[in-house]
Design a protein around this motif. Structure first.
Motif, short mmCIF file in Angstrom:
data_model
loop_
_atom_site.label_atom_id
_atom_site.label_comp_id
_atom_site.label_asym_id
_atom_site.label_seq_id
_atom_site.Cartn_x
_atom_site.Cartn_y
_atom_site.Cartn_z
N LYS A 94 -3.11 13.15 -11.32
CA LYS A 94 -3.85 13.31 -12.57
C LYS A 94 -4.83 12.17 -12.73
O LYS A 94 -4.60 11.06 -12.27
N PRO A 95 -5.95 12.40 -13.38
CA PRO A 95 -6.91 11.31 -13.60
C PRO A 95 -6.32 10.26 -14.52
O PRO A 95 -5.46 10.54 -15.34
N GLY A 96 -6.84 9.07 -14.36
CA GLY A 96 -6.35 7.99 -15.22
C GLY A 96 -5.02 7.44 -14.79
O GLY A 96 -4.31 6.89 -15.61
N LEU A 97 -4.68 7.57 -13.52
CA LEU A 97 -3.41 7.06 -13.03
C LEU A 97 -3.40 5.54 -13.19
O LEU A 97 -4.30 4.85 -12.73
N PRO A 98 -2.41 4.97 -13.86
CA PRO A 98 -2.41 3.53 -14.09
C PRO A 98 -2.21 2.76 -12.79
O PRO A 98 -1.47 3.18 -11.91
N LEU A 158 4.32 5.04 -7.97
CA LEU A 158 4.58 6.47 -8.05
C LEU A 158 6.02 6.76 -7.66
O LEU A 158 6.53 6.18 -6.71
N PRO A 159 6.70 7.65 -8.39
CA PRO A 159 8.08 7.97 -8.03
C PRO A 159 8.15 8.84 -6.77
O PRO A 159 7.22 9.57 -6.45
N ASN A 160 9.25 8.68 -6.07
CA ASN A 160 9.55 9.48 -4.89
C ASN A 160 8.45 9.38 -3.82
O ASN A 160 8.09 10.35 -3.17
N ARG A 161 7.96 8.14 -3.63
CA ARG A 161 6.92 7.90 -2.63
C ARG A 161 7.29 6.65 -1.83
O ARG A 161 8.09 5.81 -2.26
N SER A 162 6.71 6.53 -0.65
CA SER A 162 7.00 5.40 0.24
C SER A 162 5.86 4.39 0.18
O SER A 162 4.68 4.76 0.23
N TYR A 163 6.25 3.12 0.10
CA TYR A 163 5.30 2.00 0.07
C TYR A 163 5.66 1.02 1.18
O TYR A 163 6.84 0.78 1.46
N LYS A 164 4.62 0.45 1.76
CA LYS A 164 4.80 -0.59 2.78
C LYS A 164 4.40 -1.93 2.21
O LYS A 164 3.32 -2.07 1.61
N PHE A 165 5.26 -2.95 2.43
CA PHE A 165 5.01 -4.30 1.92
C PHE A 165 5.04 -5.27 3.10
O PHE A 165 5.87 -5.15 4.00
N LYS A 188 0.85 -1.19 0.00
CA LYS A 188 0.00 0.00 0.00
C LYS A 188 0.88 1.24 0.00
O LYS A 188 2.00 1.24 0.53
N LEU A 189 0.36 2.29 -0.60
CA LEU A 189 1.04 3.58 -0.63
C LEU A 189 0.84 4.28 0.70
O LEU A 189 -0.29 4.37 1.22
N LEU A 190 1.91 4.76 1.28
CA LEU A 190 1.82 5.50 2.53
C LEU A 190 1.51 6.97 2.25
O LEU A 190 2.08 7.58 1.35
N CYS A 229 -5.27 6.46 -3.55
CA CYS A 229 -5.70 5.45 -2.57
C CYS A 229 -5.83 4.07 -3.21
O CYS A 229 -5.91 3.06 -2.49
N THR A 230 -5.87 4.00 -4.54
CA THR A 230 -5.95 2.70 -5.21
C THR A 230 -4.59 2.01 -5.29
O THR A 230 -4.52 0.88 -5.78
N GLN A 231 -3.54 2.68 -4.84
CA GLN A 231 -2.20 2.08 -4.87
C GLN A 231 -2.04 1.13 -3.69
O GLN A 231 -1.28 1.37 -2.75
N CYS A 232 -2.74 0.02 -3.73
CA CYS A 232 -2.67 -1.00 -2.70
C CYS A 232 -3.22 -2.30 -3.28
O CYS A 232 -3.84 -2.30 -4.35
N GLY A 233 -2.96 -3.39 -2.59
CA GLY A 233 -3.47 -4.65 -3.09
C GLY A 233 -2.94 -5.85 -2.32
O GLY A 233 -2.02 -5.74 -1.50
N ILE A 234 -3.57 -7.02 -2.56
CA ILE A 234 -3.18 -8.30 -1.99
C ILE A 234 -2.89 -9.25 -3.15
O ILE A 234 -3.72 -9.43 -4.03
N ILE A 235 -1.71 -9.84 -3.14
CA ILE A 235 -1.25 -10.64 -4.27
C ILE A 235 -0.88 -12.04 -3.79
O ILE A 235 -0.02 -12.17 -2.92
N PRO A 236 -1.51 -13.10 -4.33
CA PRO A 236 -1.04 -14.45 -4.04
C PRO A 236 0.19 -14.79 -4.88
O PRO A 236 0.23 -14.53 -6.09
#
Length: 379
Positions: free
Chosen positions: A368-372, A323-330, A294-296, A304-311
């Protein structure tokens, strides 16, 4: 009276005094003036005052050789207080106490026990189904775990999983309490060795022996609890199926080593990360894992959609379109299993992606809208 003061003894007085030797009473260096005819001067003597008995004139106070080592002095004082037989007993018991601390409660052993305790707190605990009695070479397919799961009442098995969870928690609490008792026992025995009082080793040795026996029992209990035990079954989990005789089964608690991120190999790039993890003891069969990210501190609703659960079925994974220059928790853990009863810990890792190119070279995607959405790739 000052040092070197001249004393004129009366006529006929003895030249000897108590505490003064002939060497200390010597003629004055300065001769007296001439006398009138028919008279004579008494002898003039100088007194060299000296403190006798203490020997301070012969002792060099600033010399380290003039004083015994503190430990040797204390030992010599204790030896003077005890009879020779009692002194030998005292020294033998001190040696026995030191030997116990070295063999059972050395700092190295306690440190190892603490490390194993921390490892157990991070392990995963499972129920393992085994036949109670299995003859060598028995090929009965009903005794295989995969087959027996089909015969076990699911509702009863869920109850046994709750019992397994409670037993695991109690076992970990007991281990922590026993380890604290060992730490306190080590501190008490260290203080006993450092104390100059010989009475605990002579008159009160029975209490010390009882304390050593108690600590030895605590060590045995601690080592026995390090291995998960069996679960006690009050009711049969498997009913008779027709005329087929179902063997009695036993349930055991088993542990699996924790899943840990590889901090050196897990790296973040500008818009993606490469993650690696491992298990200390590799299992015989491949395992399934669950990776979360998830994105911190998201700044927009889209972020807020930058998160997920992956098997994941491997120990490596790449996540793209971050996203560049951002912190993520795994976080990573084993996938849920039907036999899992307790998993108190999961490893987590925070990575910061690298900054993107300066503005003007490439358009920024932040906000921006449409963030992949992040894309996933398993290696």
């Amino acid at each position: 009276m000052r040092w070197g003061t001249r004393i004129f003894p009366p006529r006929g007085a003895s030249r000897h005094r108590v505490g003064l030797s002939n060497q200390e009473l010597r003629p004055a260096a300065t001769p007296p003036p001439p006398l009138a005819p028919g008279t004579s001067w008494p002898c003039v003597w100088t007194m060299n005052l000296q403190v006798t008995g203490l020997g301070l004139d012969k002792m060099k106070l600033d010399s380290p050789q003039s004083f015994l080592d503190q430990e040797e002095a204390e030992e010599a004082e204790e030896q003077q207080l005890l009879a020779p037989a009692a002194w030998r007993t005292y020294m033998e018991r001190r040696a026995a106490l030191r030997e116990f601390l070295t063999a059972e409660l050395s700092p190295q052993l306690l440190k190892r026990h603490h490390a194993r305790m921390e490892l157990l707190r991070k392990c995963s605990y499972y129920i393992e189904i085994l036949p109670k009695h299995l003859a060598l070479g028995d090929q009965n397919p009903l005794v295989l775990p995969s087959t027996m799961f089909q015969l076990i009442d699911p509702w009863k098995f869920q109850r046994m999983k709750k019992v397994g969870t409670a037993q695991t928690k109690i076992q970990l609490l007991l281990l922590g309490d026993l380890l604290e008792q060992l730490d306190r026992g080590r501190a008490e025995l260290d203080a006993l060795l450092e104390s100059p009082d010989p009475r605990p080793f002579v008159a009160g040795w029975g209490l010390v022996e009882q304390r050593l026996a108690d600590l030895s029992a605590v060590v045995d209990s601690f080592l026995a609890l390090m291995v998960p035990g069996r679960l006690h079954i009050k009711h049969r989990l498997v009913s008779d199926v027709g005329a087929t005789k179902i063997p009695h089964i036993r349930l055991m608690l088993s542990t699996k080593m924790p899943v840990v991120f590889d901090r050196k190999e897990s790296v973040a790039h500008q818009d993606w990360v490469s993650l690696r993890w491992f298990v200390t003891i590799q299992p015989a069969a491949p395992e399934q894992f669950e990776l979360r990210f998830k994105l911190l501190d998201p700044r927009t609703q889209q972020e807020c959609t930058q998160c997920g659960i992956i098997p994941v079925a491997a120990c490596t994974f790449d996540i793209h379109n971050l996203l560049p220059n951002r912190s993520y928790k795994f976080t990573v853990k084993r996938a849920e299993s039907y036999t899992l009863v307790y998993e108190p810990w999961r490893d987590s890792l925070t990575l910061h992606t690298r900054p993107g190119p300066p503005e003007g070279r490439a358009p920024s995607r932040l906000g921006k809208p449409g963030l992949p959405l992040p894309t996933l790739s398993e290696r």
